[in-house]
Write a protein that holds these residues in place. Structure first.
Motif, PDB file in Angstrom:
ATOM      1  N   MET A  58       0.821  -1.210   0.000  1.00 31.47           N
ATOM      2  CA  MET A  58       0.000   0.000   0.000  1.00 31.47           C
ATOM      3  C   MET A  58       0.860   1.268   0.000  1.00 31.47           C
ATOM      4  SD  MET A  58      -3.048  -1.495   0.348  1.00 31.47           S
ATOM      5  CE  MET A  58      -4.124  -0.212   0.910  1.00 31.47           C
ATOM      6  N   PRO A  59       1.395   1.685  -1.152  1.00 29.52           N
ATOM      7  CA  PRO A  59       2.182   2.928  -1.198  1.00 29.52           C
ATOM      8  C   PRO A  59       1.330   4.137  -0.800  1.00 29.52           C
ATOM      9  CG  PRO A  59       2.394   1.687  -3.248  1.00 29.52           C
ATOM     10  CD  PRO A  59       1.308   1.035  -2.450  1.00 29.52           C
ATOM     11  N   ASP A  60       1.964   5.162  -0.245  1.00 29.81           N
ATOM     12  CA  ASP A  60       1.242   6.366   0.170  1.00 29.81           C
ATOM     13  C   ASP A  60       0.644   7.120  -1.012  1.00 29.81           C
ATOM     14  OD1 ASP A  60       1.624   6.056   2.891  1.00 29.81           O
ATOM     15  OD2 ASP A  60       3.508   7.177   2.887  1.00 29.81           O
ATOM     16  N   ASN A  61       1.423   7.298  -2.069  1.00 33.07           N
ATOM     17  CA  ASN A  61       1.000   8.166  -3.168  1.00 33.07           C
ATOM     18  C   ASN A  61       0.910   7.436  -4.494  1.00 33.07           C
ATOM     19  OD1 ASN A  61       0.867  10.512  -1.519  1.00 33.07           O
ATOM     20  ND2 ASN A  61       3.095  10.603  -1.569  1.00 33.07           N
ATOM     21  N   ALA A  62       0.570   6.168  -4.472  1.00 33.95           N
ATOM     22  CA  ALA A  62       0.464   5.397  -5.717  1.00 33.95           C
ATOM     23  C   ALA A  62      -0.561   4.290  -5.514  1.00 33.95           C
ATOM     24  CB  ALA A  62       1.817   4.805  -6.105  1.00 33.95           C
ATOM     25  N   THR A  90       9.256   2.080   0.621  1.00 35.48           N
ATOM     26  CA  THR A  90       8.885   1.243   1.759  1.00 35.48           C
ATOM     27  C   THR A  90       7.391   1.420   1.979  1.00 35.48           C
ATOM     28  OG1 THR A  90      11.079   1.410   2.744  1.00 35.48           O
ATOM     29  CG2 THR A  90       9.270   0.769   4.205  1.00 35.48           C
ATOM     30  N   HIS A  91       6.671   0.309   1.937  1.00 38.01           N
ATOM     31  CA  HIS A  91       5.213   0.359   1.949  1.00 38.01           C
ATOM     32  C   HIS A  91       4.618  -0.537   3.035  1.00 38.01           C
ATOM     33  CE1 HIS A  91       6.058   2.018  -1.953  1.00 38.01           C
ATOM     34  NE2 HIS A  91       6.443   0.870  -2.433  1.00 38.01           N
ATOM     35  N   PRO A  92       3.497  -0.098   3.642  1.00 40.37           N
ATOM     36  CA  PRO A  92       2.745  -1.004   4.516  1.00 40.37           C
ATOM     37  C   PRO A  92       2.241  -2.195   3.698  1.00 40.37           C
ATOM     38  CG  PRO A  92       1.976   1.267   4.760  1.00 40.37           C
ATOM     39  CD  PRO A  92       2.905   1.239   3.582  1.00 40.37           C
ATOM     40  N   VAL A  93       2.132  -3.338   4.360  1.00 37.12           N
ATOM     41  CA  VAL A  93       1.703  -4.574   3.707  1.00 37.12           C
ATOM     42  C   VAL A  93       0.499  -5.135   4.447  1.00 37.12           C
ATOM     43  CG1 VAL A  93       2.368  -6.954   3.153  1.00 37.12           C
ATOM     44  CG2 VAL A  93       4.043  -5.114   2.950  1.00 37.12           C
ATOM     45  N   MET A  94      -0.443  -5.678   3.678  1.00 38.39           N
ATOM     46  CA  MET A  94      -1.552  -6.428   4.272  1.00 38.39           C
ATOM     47  C   MET A  94      -1.615  -7.790   3.609  1.00 38.39           C
ATOM     48  SD  MET A  94      -4.977  -4.977   2.411  1.00 38.39           S
ATOM     49  CE  MET A  94      -5.810  -6.510   2.632  1.00 38.39           C
ATOM     50  N   PRO A 112      -6.479 -12.275  11.563  1.00 40.98           N
ATOM     51  CA  PRO A 112      -7.153 -11.146  10.918  1.00 40.98           C
ATOM     52  C   PRO A 112      -6.381  -9.831  10.982  1.00 40.98           C
ATOM     53  CG  PRO A 112      -8.704 -12.394  12.260  1.00 40.98           C
ATOM     54  CD  PRO A 112      -7.335 -12.952  12.527  1.00 40.98           C
ATOM     55  N   LYS A 113      -5.503  -9.669  11.960  1.00 42.09           N
ATOM     56  CA  LYS A 113      -4.749  -8.413  12.073  1.00 42.09           C
ATOM     57  C   LYS A 113      -3.941  -8.122  10.818  1.00 42.09           C
ATOM     58  CE  LYS A 113      -0.394  -9.932  14.154  1.00 42.09           C
ATOM     59  NZ  LYS A 113       0.547  -9.685  15.245  1.00 42.09           N
ATOM     60  N   TYR A 114      -3.516  -9.162  10.090  1.00 37.44           N
ATOM     61  CA  TYR A 114      -2.710  -8.960   8.889  1.00 37.44           C
ATOM     62  C   TYR A 114      -3.545  -8.445   7.707  1.00 37.44           C
ATOM     63  CZ  TYR A 114       0.970 -11.526  11.319  1.00 37.44           C
ATOM     64  OH  TYR A 114       1.922 -11.931  12.213  1.00 37.44           O
ATOM     65  N   ALA A 115      -4.862  -8.524   7.795  1.00 39.98           N
ATOM     66  CA  ALA A 115      -5.733  -8.096   6.703  1.00 39.98           C
ATOM     67  C   ALA A 115      -5.920  -6.579   6.655  1.00 39.98           C
ATOM     68  CB  ALA A 115      -7.097  -8.785   6.814  1.00 39.98           C
ATOM     69  N   ASP A 116      -5.378  -5.862   7.612  1.00 41.50           N
ATOM     70  CA  ASP A 116      -5.478  -4.400   7.650  1.00 41.50           C
ATOM     71  C   ASP A 116      -4.063  -3.826   7.705  1.00 41.50           C
ATOM     72  OD1 ASP A 116      -5.769  -1.694   8.360  1.00 41.50           O
ATOM     73  OD2 ASP A 116      -7.460  -2.107   9.690  1.00 41.50           O
ATOM     74  N   PRO A 117      -3.684  -2.965   6.755  1.00 37.96           N
ATOM     75  CA  PRO A 117      -2.318  -2.424   6.781  1.00 37.96           C
ATOM     76  C   PRO A 117      -2.020  -1.593   8.032  1.00 37.96           C
ATOM     77  CG  PRO A 117      -3.635  -1.272   5.142  1.00 37.96           C
ATOM     78  CD  PRO A 117      -4.468  -2.422   5.656  1.00 37.96           C
ATOM     79  N   LYS A 118      -3.060  -1.114   8.721  1.00 40.53           N
ATOM     80  CA  LYS A 118      -2.853  -0.321   9.941  1.00 40.53           C
ATOM     81  C   LYS A 118      -2.517  -1.194  11.139  1.00 40.53           C
ATOM     82  CE  LYS A 118      -5.780   3.446   8.464  1.00 40.53           C
ATOM     83  NZ  LYS A 118      -7.057   3.387   7.824  1.00 40.53           N
ATOM     84  N   THR A 119      -2.930  -2.465  11.103  1.00 44.61           N
ATOM     85  CA  THR A 119      -2.687  -3.352  12.242  1.00 44.61           C
ATOM     86  C   THR A 119      -1.724  -4.490  11.932  1.00 44.61           C
ATOM     87  OG1 THR A 119      -4.618  -4.715  11.687  1.00 44.61           O
ATOM     88  CG2 THR A 119      -4.967  -2.882  13.225  1.00 44.61           C
ATOM     89  N   SER A 120      -1.346  -4.629  10.666  1.00 45.12           N
ATOM     90  CA  SER A 120      -0.512  -5.784  10.293  1.00 45.12           C
ATOM     91  C   SER A 120       0.889  -5.723  10.891  1.00 45.12           C
ATOM     92  CB  SER A 120      -0.408  -5.900   8.769  1.00 45.12           C
ATOM     93  OG  SER A 120       0.461  -4.910   8.242  1.00 45.12           O
TER      94      SER A 120
END
Length: 149
Positions: A58-62, A90-94, A112-120
């Protein structure tokens, strides 16, 4: 006929052909999309291949890069077209690894925590083409389960 008009026309046509050849040769480079590099790898859970789900960077600007996880845990990322990979950075991953079992239940093959980039808690650094990106997950003592809803 070799007059000045025909010479100018010939040069004009030659210039158009050269311009067309240049555009054709560079069409993939200037598609207006961010630069991407091929990325593939494997998702492991507690050291073993995850055999179900998908991964997304999940890139910030792409646009996100996404891939289905195969039965051996392997994946190849796609942003716009098959195999075009991910933007550099460097990107968040889900990792979403749930499977519908019917209208009222689903099986989780990874927490399930890995399914959200905010909690993974996962990130991936892409600095060039790679076929060996490894994404490591853990059950932390848990195991696959069926969720009823």
């Amino acid at each position: 006929m070799t007059g000045p008009n025909n010479i100018l026309r010939s040069r004009f046509v030659a210039g158009l052909l050269a311009a067309a050849a240049f555009v054709a040769a560079t069409a993939g480079c200037g598609d207006g999309r961010p630069r991407r590099v091929p990325v593939s790898g494997q998702v492991l859970i507690d050291g073993r291949p995850l055999t179900h789900g998908y991964v997304r960077l999940m890139p910030d600007n792409a646009r996100p890069a996404t891939a289905q996880i195969g039965p051996d845990g392997r994946f190849t990322l796609k942003t716009f077209e098959d195999g075009d990979g991910s933007v550099v950075g460097t990107h968040p991953v889900m990792v979403a690894a749930n499977e519908a079992l019917g209208e009222t239940s689903q099986r989780w093959h990874a927490p399930p925590k890995y399914a959200d980039p905010k909690t993974s808690g996962l990130t991936a650094t892409i600095d060039g083409p790679t076929d060996s990106l490894v994404i490591k997950l853990t059950w932390d003592g848990g195991k696959p389960f069926v969720e009823q809803f």
